[in-house]
Design a protein around this motif. Structure first.
Motif, short mmCIF file in Angstrom:
data_model
loop_
_atom_site.label_atom_id
_atom_site.label_comp_id
_atom_site.label_asym_id
_atom_site.label_seq_id
_atom_site.Cartn_x
_atom_site.Cartn_y
_atom_site.Cartn_z
N VAL A 30 0.67 -1.19 -0.04
CA VAL A 30 -0.17 0.29 -0.11
C VAL A 30 1.14 0.99 0.28
O VAL A 30 0.49 1.87 -1.07
N GLY A 31 2.42 1.22 0.93
CA GLY A 31 2.79 2.30 0.62
C GLY A 31 3.75 2.84 -0.54
O GLY A 31 3.79 3.76 -0.52
N ASP A 32 3.63 1.84 -0.84
CA ASP A 32 4.27 1.97 -2.21
C ASP A 32 3.32 2.26 -3.55
O ASP A 32 3.89 3.13 -4.41
N TRP A 33 2.19 1.47 -3.36
CA TRP A 33 1.47 2.08 -3.60
C TRP A 33 1.17 3.43 -4.73
O TRP A 33 0.66 4.45 -5.06
N LEU A 34 0.71 4.22 -2.78
CA LEU A 34 0.49 5.21 -2.62
C LEU A 34 1.40 6.47 -3.02
O LEU A 34 1.12 7.27 -3.53
N VAL A 35 2.44 5.85 -2.58
CA VAL A 35 3.69 7.54 -3.19
C VAL A 35 3.83 7.61 -4.26
O VAL A 35 3.98 8.87 -4.76
N ASP A 36 2.91 6.81 -5.45
CA ASP A 36 3.24 7.36 -6.79
C ASP A 36 2.24 8.56 -6.44
O ASP A 36 0.76 8.04 -6.11
N PRO A 37 2.12 9.88 -7.06
CA PRO A 37 1.43 10.55 -7.04
C PRO A 37 -0.17 9.96 -7.25
O PRO A 37 -0.91 11.17 -7.42
N ALA A 38 -0.27 9.87 -9.13
CA ALA A 38 -1.16 9.83 -9.68
C ALA A 38 -2.60 8.95 -8.76
O ALA A 38 -3.11 8.56 -8.55
N ASN A 39 -1.20 7.63 -7.96
CA ASN A 39 -2.55 6.55 -7.79
C ASN A 39 -3.28 7.27 -6.12
O ASN A 39 -4.77 7.25 -6.06
N ALA A 40 -2.51 8.26 -5.06
CA ALA A 40 -2.24 9.07 -4.57
C ALA A 40 -3.76 10.16 -5.19
O ALA A 40 -4.70 10.38 -3.87
N ARG A 41 -3.75 9.70 -5.86
CA ARG A 41 -4.85 12.02 -6.07
C ARG A 41 -6.18 10.68 -6.64
O ARG A 41 -6.86 11.89 -6.49
N ARG A 42 -5.64 9.37 -7.13
CA ARG A 42 -6.86 8.45 -7.08
C ARG A 42 -7.48 8.80 -6.62
O ARG A 42 -9.10 8.56 -6.11
N VAL A 43 -6.99 8.26 -5.16
CA VAL A 43 -7.46 7.86 -4.20
C VAL A 43 -8.30 8.86 -3.37
O VAL A 43 -9.59 8.73 -3.02
N VAL A 44 -7.71 9.87 -4.12
CA VAL A 44 -8.23 11.05 -3.10
C VAL A 44 -9.51 11.79 -4.03
O VAL A 44 -11.16 11.89 -3.28
N ASP A 45 -9.74 11.65 -5.00
CA ASP A 45 -10.63 12.25 -5.84
C ASP A 45 -12.25 11.21 -5.40
O ASP A 45 -12.70 11.49 -5.49
N GLU A 46 -11.47 9.39 -5.57
CA GLU A 46 -12.18 8.59 -5.39
C GLU A 46 -13.51 8.61 -4.09
O GLU A 46 -14.41 8.86 -3.79
N VAL A 47 -12.85 8.82 -3.17
CA VAL A 47 -12.93 9.69 -1.60
C VAL A 47 -13.49 10.57 -1.87
O VAL A 47 -15.04 10.94 -0.60
N ALA A 48 -13.25 11.59 -2.63
CA ALA A 48 -14.34 12.93 -2.60
C ALA A 48 -15.65 12.49 -2.86
O ALA A 48 -16.66 13.05 -2.90
#
Length: 352
Positions: free
Chosen positions: A112-130
């Motif tokens: 999870v940490g390695d995946w979230l470090v990618d800015p595109a993945n982190a942005r995707r998570v934030v967009d989905e949660v929002a």
């Protein structure tokens, strides 16, 4: 249809090969030497083909429609087969030791940490949660809030005695001197208003002066009262031990004591609570507060460059970095994931 054509084609090939093997077998029957080996190979080919056809067919139906014993096994014994598969999975996979070993080997938190470090993945998570949060907020209607207040909160507050809660809370506030900050804030605002609005102060007092009093006398009196009021507030602000502060502390302390021990005060508090809960403005105010809060949340969440999404992105990046750097945190999270998985298996393993 394409699969049916493929099946027919393969059946044709298989039957053709069986016929070819039969022809070779008949043609070389009784031969010796090299052709004897060819005859034996053709015979083995026919036996193998027929045996495989019979075995596979017998799993699902009666070969050639003949009700031979121990054929059509799947339709007849599918429940027993399913039970056996269930026992196999339960005994070999749904065991605590196996689950913990698998979860540990999966290193979920590190992935999870390695995946979230990618800015595109982190942005995707934030967009989905929002987006999910915005949908959830949009689903809550005003009548839902009204039902929550009238059917859940108001009856609960009505049944819960408020005097002990208020008394205990007030005691704790006085014990920890938490009210002094509020008192200082009120005094500062009062002093600022008195200094900035002398004319308003004078007009309010002048409206309450006797009609027969001379205007000059009224002006002098109001000016003096205004000055004394400013000086009195300044004295209270500058003196932590001022008598007004002590009087306020004493009054609040007596109120807290009465709320806990005096039946009359408790009855008055309960009567005030009932009057407040019965007032129709309670529901209207709750709906108004919800509308304001929902509007503010939605406008902040839907703004892709807004402060809420930016803050979520920052916090998610910090969490990802910590996951990658903090081995103890990863171990704790993996252990929690294993505990949760074991709990789910122990509780719902049989149903699974």
């Amino acid at each position: 249809e394409e699969r049916r054509r493929g099946l027919r084609r393969m059946r044709t090939v298989a039957v053709g090969l069986l016929v070819l093997a039969a022809c070779v077998y008949v043609a070389t029957l009784g031969s010796d030497g090299f052709w004897g080996f060819v005859n034996a190979g053709a015979e083995a080919s026919m036996v193998g083909a027929i045996a495989d056809w019979f075995a596979v067919t017998a799993l699902f139906k009666h070969p050639l429609g003949i009700p031979i014993p121990h054929t059509a096994l799947v339709p007849k014994r599918k429940d027993e087969l399913g039970k056996g598969l269930e026992e196999f999975v339960g005994e070999n996979f749904l065991q605590e030791d196996v689950i913990r070993e698998r979860v540990a080997a999966a290193t979920i938190s590190a992935r999870v940490g390695d995946w979230l470090v990618d800015p595109a993945n982190a942005r995707r998570v934030v967009d989905e949660v929002a987006d999910v949060a915005a949908i959830a907020l949009g689903k809550v209607r005003d009548d839902h809030i009204a039902d929550l207040v009238t059917q859940a909160l108001v009856p609960r507050f009505r049944d819960e005695p408020i005097a002990p809660l208020l008394g205990t809370t007030l005691m704790a506030v006085l014990r920890d001197d938490l009210h002094h900050g509020v008192v200082d804030l009120v005094l500062d605002e009062m002093h600022r208003w008195l200094v900035d609005n002398p004319d308003t102060f004078a007009r309010v007092l002048g409206e309450r002066a006797p009609w027969w009093a001379p205007p000059r006398l009224n002006e002098a009196v109001t000016t003096r009262i205004h000055g004394e009021a400013v000086a009195w507030v300044e004295d209270i602000i500058s003196d932590p031990q001022h008598r007004a502060r002590e009087a306020l502390d004493s009054m609040l302390g007596q109120l807290a004591y009465d709320l806990l021990n005096d039946e009359e005060t408790q009855s008055r508090a309960e009567a005030f609570k009932v009057r407040l809960l019965d007032h129709p403005q309670v529901v209207i105010t709750a709906i108004s507060l919800w509308k304001a809060m929902r509007s503010a949340l939605l406008s902040s969440i839907l703004d892709r460059e807004g402060a809420t999404r930016k803050r979520l992105l920052v916090e998610l990046n910090l969490f990802a970095q910590r996951l990658r750097e903090d081995a103890e945190l990863r171990e704790r999270l993996d252990r929690t994931a294993a505990d949760l998985t074991v709990f789910m298996i122990e509780r719902y393993g049989a149903e699974l």
